[in-house]
Design a protein around this motif. Structure first.
Motif, PDB file in Angstrom:
ATOM      1  N   GLU A  61       0.821  -1.213   0.000  1.00  0.00           N
ATOM      2  CA  GLU A  61       0.000   0.000   0.000  1.00  0.00           C
ATOM      3  C   GLU A  61       0.858   1.267   0.000  1.00  0.00           C
ATOM      4  OE1 GLU A  61      -2.122  -3.449   1.331  1.00  0.00           O
ATOM      5  OE2 GLU A  61      -0.293  -2.520   2.123  1.00  0.00           O
ATOM      6  N   SER A  62       2.119   1.149   0.413  1.00  0.00           N
ATOM      7  CA  SER A  62       3.002   2.314   0.481  1.00  0.00           C
ATOM      8  C   SER A  62       3.813   2.537  -0.785  1.00  0.00           C
ATOM      9  CB  SER A  62       3.972   2.153   1.666  1.00  0.00           C
ATOM     10  OG  SER A  62       3.270   2.059   2.877  1.00  0.00           O
ATOM     11  N   LEU A  63       3.695   1.655  -1.758  1.00  0.00           N
ATOM     12  CA  LEU A  63       4.567   1.736  -2.935  1.00  0.00           C
ATOM     13  C   LEU A  63       4.118   2.794  -3.940  1.00  0.00           C
ATOM     14  CD1 LEU A  63       5.381  -1.995  -3.731  1.00  0.00           C
ATOM     15  CD2 LEU A  63       6.750  -0.335  -2.456  1.00  0.00           C
ATOM     16  N   GLY A  64       2.845   3.100  -3.990  1.00  0.00           N
ATOM     17  CA  GLY A  64       2.365   4.023  -5.006  1.00  0.00           C
ATOM     18  C   GLY A  64       2.145   3.330  -6.342  1.00  0.00           C
ATOM     19  N   ARG A  65       2.166   4.109  -7.411  1.00  0.00           N
ATOM     20  CA  ARG A  65       1.839   3.603  -8.748  1.00  0.00           C
ATOM     21  C   ARG A  65       2.844   2.536  -9.200  1.00  0.00           C
ATOM     22  NH1 ARG A  65       3.938   7.236 -11.513  1.00  0.00           N
ATOM     23  NH2 ARG A  65       5.359   6.060 -12.855  1.00  0.00           N
ATOM     24  N   ILE A  66       2.326   1.464  -9.773  1.00  0.00           N
ATOM     25  CA  ILE A  66       3.159   0.426 -10.391  1.00  0.00           C
ATOM     26  C   ILE A  66       2.771   0.356 -11.863  1.00  0.00           C
ATOM     27  CG2 ILE A  66       3.779  -2.016 -10.429  1.00  0.00           C
ATOM     28  CD1 ILE A  66       4.727  -0.529  -7.927  1.00  0.00           C
ATOM     29  N   ASP A  67       3.760   0.528 -12.752  1.00  0.00           N
ATOM     30  CA  ASP A  67       3.475   0.503 -14.189  1.00  0.00           C
ATOM     31  C   ASP A  67       3.452  -0.913 -14.742  1.00  0.00           C
ATOM     32  OD1 ASP A  67       3.365   3.392 -14.672  1.00  0.00           O
ATOM     33  OD2 ASP A  67       5.476   3.351 -14.105  1.00  0.00           O
ATOM     34  N   ALA A  68       4.241  -1.803 -14.162  1.00  0.00           N
ATOM     35  CA  ALA A  68       4.249  -3.194 -14.628  1.00  0.00           C
ATOM     36  C   ALA A  68       4.862  -4.071 -13.553  1.00  0.00           C
ATOM     37  CB  ALA A  68       5.031  -3.345 -15.930  1.00  0.00           C
ATOM     38  N   VAL A  69       4.408  -5.309 -13.506  1.00  0.00           N
ATOM     39  CA  VAL A  69       5.026  -6.349 -12.677  1.00  0.00           C
ATOM     40  C   VAL A  69       5.822  -7.267 -13.596  1.00  0.00           C
ATOM     41  CG1 VAL A  69       4.559  -8.457 -11.361  1.00  0.00           C
ATOM     42  CG2 VAL A  69       3.392  -6.326 -10.763  1.00  0.00           C
ATOM     43  N   LEU A  70       7.068  -7.528 -13.213  1.00  0.00           N
ATOM     44  CA  LEU A  70       7.906  -8.506 -13.904  1.00  0.00           C
ATOM     45  C   LEU A  70       7.933  -9.755 -13.033  1.00  0.00           C
ATOM     46  CD1 LEU A  70      10.880  -6.201 -15.019  1.00  0.00           C
ATOM     47  CD2 LEU A  70       8.659  -6.569 -16.122  1.00  0.00           C
ATOM     48  N   LEU A  71       7.207 -10.767 -13.460  1.00  0.00           N
ATOM     49  CA  LEU A  71       6.992 -11.978 -12.667  1.00  0.00           C
ATOM     50  C   LEU A  71       7.783 -13.123 -13.280  1.00  0.00           C
ATOM     51  CD1 LEU A  71       5.435 -13.470 -10.412  1.00  0.00           C
ATOM     52  CD2 LEU A  71       3.525 -13.695 -12.024  1.00  0.00           C
ATOM     53  N   THR A  72       8.861 -13.533 -12.634  1.00  0.00           N
ATOM     54  CA  THR A  72       9.729 -14.559 -13.212  1.00  0.00           C
ATOM     55  C   THR A  72       9.044 -15.916 -13.290  1.00  0.00           C
ATOM     56  OG1 THR A  72      10.761 -15.178 -11.092  1.00  0.00           O
ATOM     57  CG2 THR A  72      11.780 -13.365 -12.349  1.00  0.00           C
ATOM     58  N   HIS A  73       8.157 -16.208 -12.352  1.00  0.00           N
ATOM     59  CA  HIS A  73       7.278 -17.382 -12.450  1.00  0.00           C
ATOM     60  C   HIS A  73       6.201 -17.258 -11.383  1.00  0.00           C
ATOM     61  CE1 HIS A  73      10.464 -18.475  -9.637  1.00  0.00           C
ATOM     62  NE2 HIS A  73       9.795 -19.519  -9.194  1.00  0.00           N
ATOM     63  N   ASP A  74       5.081 -17.914 -11.639  1.00  0.00           N
ATOM     64  CA  ASP A  74       3.891 -17.717 -10.810  1.00  0.00           C
ATOM     65  C   ASP A  74       3.573 -18.872  -9.893  1.00  0.00           C
ATOM     66  OD1 ASP A  74       1.162 -19.245 -12.321  1.00  0.00           O
ATOM     67  OD2 ASP A  74       3.146 -19.295 -13.232  1.00  0.00           O
ATOM     68  N   HIS A  75       4.318 -19.973  -9.958  1.00  0.00           N
ATOM     69  CA  HIS A  75       3.877 -21.205  -9.314  1.00  0.00           C
ATOM     70  C   HIS A  75       4.609 -21.546  -8.022  1.00  0.00           C
ATOM     71  CE1 HIS A  75       6.851 -21.983 -12.453  1.00  0.00           C
ATOM     72  NE2 HIS A  75       7.296 -22.971 -11.713  1.00  0.00           N
ATOM     73  N   HIS A  76       5.458 -20.642  -7.519  1.00  0.00           N
ATOM     74  CA  HIS A  76       6.123 -20.855  -6.235  1.00  0.00           C
ATOM     75  C   HIS A  76       5.819 -19.678  -5.311  1.00  0.00           C
ATOM     76  CE1 HIS A  76       9.326 -23.549  -8.342  1.00  0.00           C
ATOM     77  NE2 HIS A  76       8.228 -24.224  -8.012  1.00  0.00           N
ATOM     78  N   GLY A  77       5.480 -19.981  -4.075  1.00  0.00           N
ATOM     79  CA  GLY A  77       5.064 -18.955  -3.139  1.00  0.00           C
ATOM     80  C   GLY A  77       6.137 -17.972  -2.747  1.00  0.00           C
ATOM     81  N   ASP A  78       7.409 -18.306  -2.965  1.00  0.00           N
ATOM     82  CA  ASP A  78       8.459 -17.340  -2.628  1.00  0.00           C
ATOM     83  C   ASP A  78       8.675 -16.320  -3.736  1.00  0.00           C
ATOM     84  OD1 ASP A  78       9.561 -19.422  -4.203  1.00  0.00           O
ATOM     85  OD2 ASP A  78      11.583 -18.998  -3.494  1.00  0.00           O
ATOM     86  N   ASN A  79       7.989 -16.474  -4.867  1.00  0.00           N
ATOM     87  CA  ASN A  79       8.042 -15.485  -5.947  1.00  0.00           C
ATOM     88  C   ASN A  79       6.692 -14.827  -6.216  1.00  0.00           C
ATOM     89  OD1 ASN A  79      10.255 -17.685  -6.602  1.00  0.00           O
ATOM     90  ND2 ASN A  79      10.930 -15.753  -7.541  1.00  0.00           N
TER      91      ASN A  79
END
Length: 258
Positions: A61-79
């Protein structure tokens, strides 16, 4: 870097684990969002699991605007943990693996899958997916796809490179031949699980030091070496593998210009 290379000025905030906020020329990129509180155990498949031992240094909530997320992979909870997954639908663009985009497509309108070396634009930045292999040879059908990202400002040959969760293999070595790398955000930690014995799922410090010797960037920023019980190398072991002063360590939660 060659003598004619110019620094890619970026402000990086290490939030915890693999999660960073990268600001380049006013464009704000968030990598691998993980914002859950510590203490939970997450399954990683094949009977393996890990406990999150540290929470985020900055709440989302403190980060402000995010233009894009770069997600290296979606299937592990540590990422991508529960809180991280919940924020994806509010982000205009989420870049991830091709298979990850298929899994997220029903709930994340802005998701786009990239195969290695494919490109996408984020404002005036170009983001290029780079190869990653999250385990030993022939392990992708078991551990799943992962990618890294090279981020290039407009009109520049230099990039900021995010390795993603990967072991050392020919795919990451190709980064040295394809790009002039200014800053590297390196995922480390020597991930291992008791159930799978000596098999490693991310780079060791020694692996990374050899890779960096061929890439020769201006800055090397280690991340994803702490905060979870499945890491086998922390800062002490990573630092010992590199020449003195070769690494730029970020204080979690503190924006740092590199």
């Amino acid at each position: 870097m060659g003598p004619a290379a110019r620094p890619v000025t970026a402000r990086i905030t290490h939030i915890g684990g693999p999660t960073t906020l990268i600001e380049i020329g006013g464009v704000r990129l968030l990598t691998d969002p993980t914002f859950d509180a510590p203490g939970r155990r997450y399954s990683f498949g094949l009977g393996t699991s890990s406990v999150k031992t540290a929470g985020p240094a900055v709440p989302y909530e403190s980060l402000g605007r995010i233009d894009a997320v770069l997600l290296t992979h979606d299937h592990h909870g540590d990422n991508l943990d529960i809180a991280g997954r919940a924020l994806l639908p509010s982000v205009p663009l989420v870049l991830t693996t091709v298979s990850g985009a298929r899994r997220l497509g029903g709930t994340v309108p802005g998701v786009r899958g990239l195969a290695p070396w494919q490109e996408a634009g984020v404002a005036d930045l170009t983001v290029i997916a780079t190869p990653a292999r999250h385990g030993p040879p022939l392990s992708r059908p078991i551990v799943g796809e992962a990618i890294g990202f090279a981020v290039r400002p407009a009109g520049r040959p230099e990039v900021l490179w995010i390795s993603g969760d990967t072991v050392l293999f020919d795919g990451v070595r190709q980064v040295a031949s394809r790009f002039t790398v200014d800053t590297v955000i390196l995922h480390l930690g020597k991930v291992q699980f008791g159930l799978t014995g000596p098999i490693r799922y991310t780079m060791t410090g020694r692996d990374a030091a050899g890779l960096i010797e061929s890439i020769r960037p201006r800055r090397v920023v280690p991340v994803h070496y702490e905060g979870w019980s499945h890491f086998r190398e922390g800062r002490t072991e990573v630092e010992a593998a590199f020449p003195a002063g070769a690494l730029t360590w970020l204080t979690p939660g503190v924006p740092t210009t590199v």
